[in-house]
Design a protein around this motif. Structure first.
Motif, mmCIF file in Angstrom:
data_model
loop_
_atom_site.group_PDB
_atom_site.id
_atom_site.type_symbol
_atom_site.label_atom_id
_atom_site.label_comp_id
_atom_site.label_asym_id
_atom_site.label_seq_id
_atom_site.Cartn_x
_atom_site.Cartn_y
_atom_site.Cartn_z
ATOM 1 N N LEU A 93 30.934 -39.800 -4.688
ATOM 2 C CA LEU A 93 29.680 -39.250 -5.161
ATOM 3 C C LEU A 93 29.863 -38.817 -6.607
ATOM 4 C CD1 LEU A 93 26.769 -38.251 -4.562
ATOM 5 C CD2 LEU A 93 27.800 -36.062 -3.899
ATOM 6 N N TYR A 94 29.281 -39.570 -7.521
ATOM 7 C CA TYR A 94 29.401 -39.280 -8.946
ATOM 8 C C TYR A 94 28.414 -38.207 -9.397
ATOM 9 C CZ TYR A 94 32.449 -43.311 -9.584
ATOM 10 O OH TYR A 94 33.487 -44.195 -9.514
ATOM 11 N N LEU A 129 34.108 -36.276 -3.817
ATOM 12 C CA LEU A 129 33.421 -35.889 -5.044
ATOM 13 C C LEU A 129 34.288 -34.902 -5.800
ATOM 14 C CD1 LEU A 129 32.316 -32.742 -4.500
ATOM 15 C CD2 LEU A 129 30.731 -33.978 -3.058
#
Length: 159
Positions: A93-94, A129
């Motif tokens: 998850l950027y 993340l």
């Protein structure tokens, strides 16, 4: 609480998002690491361009808009199916952001869950993340959503 669904970002949304997400991340770098804003912004834009060489058409990258209440846009997600450090079967998850007008309603959890479902639907068995240690709101969201700390960086100012 409204159910959140996701759809692919449009080209117009992508254009605006590129600037907004770079500003937000650059500001986080300024706060967390004392970077110069201009340098942080340029570095962020360059890094994002390298990760998204074909923009919205970059294979394995999902740039999504979260929708609630019959299609009202409430935020955005950027998920990559290939982990940047090569962790097998682990998406990354950027970016996730709920628009300011929609915060505090539990929509972040719903948006995160919708993104996780997209990753799982494409074969990911986990998602990872990074979050700045000073971002208590995001850390709380991730903890409530079942995330756990897997690594941790620490820093001490020496002067």
């Amino acid at each position: 609480m409204a159910e959140v669904t996701v759809r692919p970002m449009t080209e117009e949304e992508f254009e605006g998002w590129q600037h907004t997400t770079a500003v937000d991340f650059a500001n986080a770098l300024v706060d967390a690491r004392g970077w110069d804003f201009g340098e942080a912004y340029a570095t962020t834009r360059q890094g994002n361009a390298e990760l998204l060489p074909y923009g919205l058409d970059t294979p394995g990258m999902f740039l999504l808009v979260g929708l609630a209440d019959g299609g009202v846009p409430i935020g955005r997600l950027w998920i990559g199916l290939e982990h940047p450090r090569g962790v097998p079967n682990c998406a990354f998850l950027y970016d996730i952001e709920v628009d300011a007008a929609h915060r505090g309603q539990g929509l972040g959890r719903e948006l995160l869950a919708a993104g996780e479902a997209v990753a799982a639907g494409h074969g990911a068995r986990a998602i990872e993340l990074n979050v700045f240690g000073s971002n208590a709101t995001a850390i709380s969201l991730y903890q409530r959503s079942g995330y756990r700390v897997s690594t941790q960086q620490m820093i001490k100012d020496l002067g």
